[in-house]
Design an enzyme around this catalytic site. Structure first.
Site, PDB file in Angstrom:
ATOM      1  N   ARG A   1       0.841  -1.193   0.000  1.00  0.00           N
ATOM      2  CA  ARG A   1       0.000   0.000   0.000  1.00  0.00           C
ATOM      3  C   ARG A   1       0.880   1.248   0.000  1.00  0.00           C
ATOM      4  O   ARG A   1       2.009   1.233   0.500  1.00  0.00           O
ATOM      5  CB  ARG A   1      -0.918   0.017   1.224  1.00  0.00           C
ATOM      6  CG  ARG A   1      -1.832  -1.201   1.336  1.00  0.00           C
ATOM      7  CD  ARG A   1      -2.607  -1.181   2.653  1.00  0.00           C
ATOM      8  NE  ARG A   1      -3.515  -2.313   2.766  1.00  0.00           N
ATOM      9  CZ  ARG A   1      -3.200  -3.480   3.336  1.00  0.00           C
ATOM     10  NH1 ARG A   1      -1.976  -3.653   3.853  1.00  0.00           N
ATOM     11  NH2 ARG A   1      -4.087  -4.463   3.403  1.00  0.00           N
TER      12      ARG A   1
ATOM     13  N   LYS B   1      -1.746  -3.025   8.077  1.00  0.00           N
ATOM     14  CA  LYS B   1      -2.928  -2.716   8.872  1.00  0.00           C
ATOM     15  C   LYS B   1      -2.927  -3.537  10.156  1.00  0.00           C
ATOM     16  O   LYS B   1      -2.545  -4.700  10.163  1.00  0.00           O
ATOM     17  CB  LYS B   1      -4.192  -3.002   8.062  1.00  0.00           C
ATOM     18  CG  LYS B   1      -4.434  -2.012   6.921  1.00  0.00           C
ATOM     19  CD  LYS B   1      -5.760  -2.264   6.243  1.00  0.00           C
ATOM     20  CE  LYS B   1      -6.055  -1.214   5.180  1.00  0.00           C
ATOM     21  NZ  LYS B   1      -7.365  -1.441   4.531  1.00  0.00           N
TER      22      LYS B   1
ATOM     23  N   HIS C   1      -3.596  -9.251   3.189  1.00  0.00           N
ATOM     24  CA  HIS C   1      -5.047  -9.354   3.349  1.00  0.00           C
ATOM     25  C   HIS C   1      -5.382 -10.258   4.526  1.00  0.00           C
ATOM     26  O   HIS C   1      -4.855 -11.366   4.636  1.00  0.00           O
ATOM     27  CB  HIS C   1      -5.696  -9.933   2.084  1.00  0.00           C
ATOM     28  CG  HIS C   1      -5.769  -8.969   0.952  1.00  0.00           C
ATOM     29  ND1 HIS C   1      -5.911  -9.354  -0.366  1.00  0.00           N
ATOM     30  CD2 HIS C   1      -5.719  -7.608   0.925  1.00  0.00           C
ATOM     31  CE1 HIS C   1      -5.939  -8.287  -1.138  1.00  0.00           C
ATOM     32  NE2 HIS C   1      -5.831  -7.223  -0.383  1.00  0.00           N
TER      33      HIS C   1
ATOM     34  N   TYR D   1      -9.358 -10.691  -7.134  1.00  0.00           N
ATOM     35  CA  TYR D   1      -8.441 -10.620  -8.269  1.00  0.00           C
ATOM     36  C   TYR D   1      -8.602 -11.807  -9.210  1.00  0.00           C
ATOM     37  O   TYR D   1      -8.287 -11.700 -10.391  1.00  0.00           O
ATOM     38  CB  TYR D   1      -6.990 -10.531  -7.776  1.00  0.00           C
ATOM     39  CG  TYR D   1      -6.749  -9.315  -6.932  1.00  0.00           C
ATOM     40  CD1 TYR D   1      -6.772  -8.036  -7.486  1.00  0.00           C
ATOM     41  CD2 TYR D   1      -6.520  -9.424  -5.563  1.00  0.00           C
ATOM     42  CE1 TYR D   1      -6.574  -6.912  -6.707  1.00  0.00           C
ATOM     43  CE2 TYR D   1      -6.315  -8.309  -4.776  1.00  0.00           C
ATOM     44  CZ  TYR D   1      -6.347  -7.060  -5.353  1.00  0.00           C
ATOM     45  OH  TYR D   1      -6.160  -5.951  -4.579  1.00  0.00           O
TER      46      TYR D   1
END
Length: 300
Positions: A151, A175, A272, A281
Site C-alpha cells: 500500500r 494494517k 489481506h 483478483y
C-alpha cells in the site's frame, strides 16, 4: 462530543492500529452523524442516538445518492463507535447493535495490462537516467509499488532499515500493526540502490531521520505526493486506465495470479486478512480470459 470523538480516535490508533487515513474516515462519518443528530434533536449528544434515528440518517444519505460502498463504510463506522462507547460505559444500550450493514456491490478494480505496466516502468526508468534525485525517487516509488504490491501508506512509512538489500526483501508494517516480509526483484533492487547511493544523499537533511523516501525538502514523503507520481507516470501510457498506487497494487496482484501464483501466497504478500478480499483478483483474470475468448473464438 468532540472530546468523546478524540478518545475514540485515540482508541483506533493505539489499540486497533488503524492508519491516519482510516481514522480520518471514521471521524468524518461520525461528524456527519452528529450533525444529523443535532439537526433532528437539537442536541449534539450520544444519548440522543437511537436505532430509528440511525436508519433515518442512512436513508437520507441513500436518497441523496450516496454509493452503497459509502453507506456500508459509514454503517461500519457507527457500529464500531457505538460498541466502543458501550464498553466504556458512555451508553447503557448499543443503538447500532441491530443496524444492518448494506452490502456493497463489489466492482472489479481497474488494472494495467502487463504491457502497459512495463511501458510505465520503462518511462519512469528512462526519466531517471540523468541522476536527478526526484527522478530517482519517482523511479523507486513506481518500481517498488509494482514489485511488492504494498500500500502507498506502507511505502511512505518505510525506513531504510526495513529494506534487506542482500535478501531483496522489505519488512512492511501493515494494517493492525501486522508485520510481513515481501520480496522484490532485480529492477526494484537497482532502483533502490540508485536512490540510496545517488538520490537520497542529495535531499537528506537532519530532519530526514531514517525515512527511506523523501520529499523535495528532505522530510519523509507524503502519500499524496506518491499518488501524484503514480498518476502522472501511468497517464503517459497510451490506453492505460486512470489508476493510482492502489491500482498498481491491484495490477501487481492480478499479474501474479495470471503468472500462476498461489492465491494464499498472494494473500500473504498483500497483507489481506481475509482470503475473500484476494479472491476478487481471480475474478479480474477470469474477466480478461472471457474478453479474449469473446474476441478470438469463432463460436464465442
Amino acid at each position: 462530543m468532540e472530546s468523546v470523538l478524540d478518545q475514540f480516535d485515540a482508541y483506533l490508533g493505539l489499540e486497533r492500529g488503524h492508519s491516519d487515513h482510516t481514522r480520518r474516515a471514521y471521524r468524518g462519518d461520525l461528524t456527519a452523524l452528529f450533525d444529523f443528530v443535532e439537526q433532528r434533536t437539537g442536541e449534539r449528544s450520544l444519548a440522543r442516538v437511537s436505532l430509528p434515528l440511525l436508519r433515518s440518517w442512512l436513508a437520507e444519505q441513500s436518497a441523496s445518492g450516496a454509493a452503497r460502498t459509502t453507506l456500508a463504510r459509514r454503517t461500519s463506522s457507527v457500529k464500531t463507535f457505538c460498541a466502543w462507547a458501550l464498553r466504556r460505559g458512555l451508553i447503557g444500550v448499543d443503538p447500532a447493535a441491530r443496524l444492518q450493514v448494506p452490502k456493497a456491490r463489489r466492482t472489479l478494480p481497474a488494472v494495467l495490462r502487463r504491457d502497459q505496466a512495463l511501458d510505465a516502468l520503462d518511462a519512469v526508468n528512462s526519466g531517471a537516467q540523468e541522476g536527478d534525485p526526484i527522478a530517482l525517487r519517482d523511479r523507486l516509488i513506481v518500481e517498488l509499488l509494482y514489485a511488492t504490491g504494498i500500500r502507498v501508506s506502507e511505502l511512505c512509512g518505510l525506513d531504510i532499515d526495513d529494506i534487506d538489500t542482500s535478501r531483496r526483501v522489505v519488512r512492511v508494517l501493515g494494517k493492525g500493526n501486522k508485520q510481513r516480509t515481501v520480496p522484490f526483484g532485480e529492477p526494484a533492487h537497482a532502483a533502490l540502490t540508485a536512490w540510496l547511493t545517488e538520490g537520497r544523499p542529495q535531499l537528506s537533511i537532519p530532519e530526514s531521520g531514517p525515512a527511506l523516501l523523501l520529499g523535495a525538502r528532505g522530510r519523509r514523503l507524503d502519500p499524496r505526493q506518491a499518488r501524484t507520481v503514480v498518476h502522472q507516470t501511468v497517464s503517459a501510457v497510451n490506453g492505460a486506465p486512470d489508476i493510482g498506487p492502489h491500482g498498481l497494487r491491484h495490477s501487481a496482484a492480478t499479474h501474479l495470479l495470471e503468472g500462476g501464483a498461489d492465491l494464499r501466497i498472494v494473500q500473504e504478500l498483500l497483507g489481506h486478512t481475509s482470503l475473500a478480499t484476494t479472491q476478487l483478483y481471480t475474478h479480474v483474470t477470469v474477466e480478461r480470459l472471457r474478453a479474449v475468448h469473446d474476441q478470438a473464438h469463432p463460436r464465442a
